[in-house]
Motif scaffolding. Structure first.
Motif, PDB file in Angstrom:
ATOM      1  N   LEU A 135    -114.509 -85.831  38.799  1.00  0.00           N
ATOM      2  CA  LEU A 135    -114.671 -87.124  39.694  1.00  0.00           C
ATOM      3  C   LEU A 135    -116.312 -87.567  39.964  1.00  0.00           C
ATOM      4  N   HIS A 187    -103.841 -83.400  44.245  1.00  0.00           N
ATOM      5  CA  HIS A 187    -103.964 -84.483  43.041  1.00  0.00           C
ATOM      6  C   HIS A 187    -104.096 -83.508  41.828  1.00  0.00           C
ATOM      7  N   CYS A 206    -103.945 -84.728  38.002  1.00  0.00           N
ATOM      8  CA  CYS A 206    -105.017 -84.593  37.036  1.00  0.00           C
ATOM      9  C   CYS A 206    -105.031 -82.986  36.798  1.00  0.00           C
ATOM     10  N   PRO A 214    -104.564 -84.732  31.933  1.00  0.00           N
ATOM     11  CA  PRO A 214    -104.563 -85.314  33.152  1.00  0.00           C
ATOM     12  C   PRO A 214    -103.890 -86.501  32.774  1.00  0.00           C
ATOM     13  N   ARG A 215    -102.967 -86.941  33.883  1.00  0.00           N
ATOM     14  CA  ARG A 215    -102.124 -88.159  33.789  1.00  0.00           C
ATOM     15  C   ARG A 215    -103.114 -89.373  34.104  1.00  0.00           C
ATOM     16  N   LEU A 233    -107.039 -93.174  40.836  1.00  0.00           N
ATOM     17  CA  LEU A 233    -108.452 -93.064  40.809  1.00  0.00           C
ATOM     18  C   LEU A 233    -109.234 -93.434  39.209  1.00  0.00           C
ATOM     19  N   SER A 237    -114.414 -89.518  34.366  1.00  0.00           N
ATOM     20  CA  SER A 237    -113.963 -88.899  33.167  1.00  0.00           C
ATOM     21  C   SER A 237    -112.442 -89.504  32.897  1.00  0.00           C
ATOM     22  N   TYR A 296    -109.881 -87.153  28.257  1.00  0.00           N
ATOM     23  CA  TYR A 296    -109.320 -86.026  27.861  1.00  0.00           C
ATOM     24  C   TYR A 296    -108.081 -86.073  26.711  1.00  0.00           C
TER      25      TYR A 296
HETATM   26  S1  SF4 Z   1    -108.610 -90.577  36.243  1.00  0.00           S
HETATM   27 FE1  SF4 Z   1    -107.932 -88.838  35.139  1.00  0.00          FE
HETATM   28  S2  SF4 Z   1    -109.531 -87.169  35.092  1.00  0.00           S
HETATM   29 FE2  SF4 Z   1    -109.849 -88.750  36.503  1.00  0.00          FE
HETATM   30  S3  SF4 Z   1    -108.900 -87.809  38.617  1.00  0.00           S
HETATM   31 FE3  SF4 Z   1    -107.603 -89.373  37.458  1.00  0.00          FE
HETATM   32  S4  SF4 Z   1    -106.255 -87.938  36.125  1.00  0.00           S
HETATM   33 FE4  SF4 Z   1    -108.349 -86.651  36.617  1.00  0.00          FE
END
Ligand code: SF4
Length: 211
Positions: A150, A184, A189, A194-195, A201, A207, A211
């Motif tokens: 983040l 979270h 995440c 990560p979803r 967010l 980021s 991924y």
């Molecule tokens: S957008 Fe993706 S990498 Fe960023 S906090 Fe949410 S799940 Fe995590």
């Protein structure tokens, strides 16, 4: 580094998504919380609660734990994993609590860090949950991962991450932000995949979708 406006958005949205909860570890006093927290390393809270149900019937006070038969103690805590080192930490910490703190779990970061098996993360949990005190931010694997993703920190070092989080968030939010990041991390995440598409967010996360 993240802007204050984006930090506010992150905290506001996560607070709405994850209403307040207490620790899911069962305990009746700061000492039991300390023991349960030591046992919770690399173990689920649910499993720790099963073990402590028996454990806290057998041993109640720091004196009980410091003089406990090591073999017996290990056999009770074995289901939590790493039971050799956990038994050692519990016995040693109990001895120090009896010897140096009048059989009371210290309520300062400095005092807590003298106990074997207690790092800043555990100390922060004890201070905030048992004593309602805030001296820092507990940085576990989720807090570490999410802080970096983040843009709350550039570091991989837990102590530096804690320092960065303490710099950018008001003290009143120190406990809260750690809990929110943990939740979270557990729910959205994930470390591996990560979803991001479902994440509230993803418009403020540097980021997102990388991924
Ligand atoms: S957008 Fe993706 S990498 Fe960023 S906090 Fe949410 S799940 Fe995590």
């Amino acid at each position: 580094m993240i802007s204050k406006a984006n930090l506010r958005k992150i905290v506001y949205r996560l607070k709405r998504l994850y209403p307040p909860i207490k620790t899911s570890l069962n305990y009746r006093n700061p000492f039991e919380l300390l023991i349960a927290t030591i046992l919770s390393a690399q173990c689920t809270d649910a499993r720790v609660n099963i073990v402590t149900k028996t454990l806290f019937k057998e041993y109640r006070t720091p004196e009980d734990f410091s003089s406990a038969n090591t073999k017996k103690l290990k056999s009770i805590i074995r289901p939590t994993g790493y039971y050799h080192s956990k038994a050692k930490y519990i016995k040693e910490a109990s001895k120090i609590i009896v010897r140096s703190f009048g059989s009371r779990v210290p309520d300062t970061m400095e005092g807590l860090l003298q106990l074997p098996g207690v790092g800043r993360k555990t100390a922060n949990i004890i201070l905030s949950v048992a004593y309602n005190k805030t001296e820092g931010i507990a940085v576990d694997t989720h807090v570490k991962r999410l802080s970096k993703r983040l843009g709350l920190t550039q570091s991989d070092n837990p102590d530096k991450i804690e320092e960065d989080l303490m710099t950018i968030t008001p003290k009143a939010l120190w406990n809260k932000i750690a809990i929110l990041l943990i939740l979270h991390g557990r729910n959205v995440c994930y470390a591996r995949k990560p979803r991001c598409a479902d994440c509230i967010l993803n418009d403020v996360c540097p980021s997102a979708f990388s991924y």
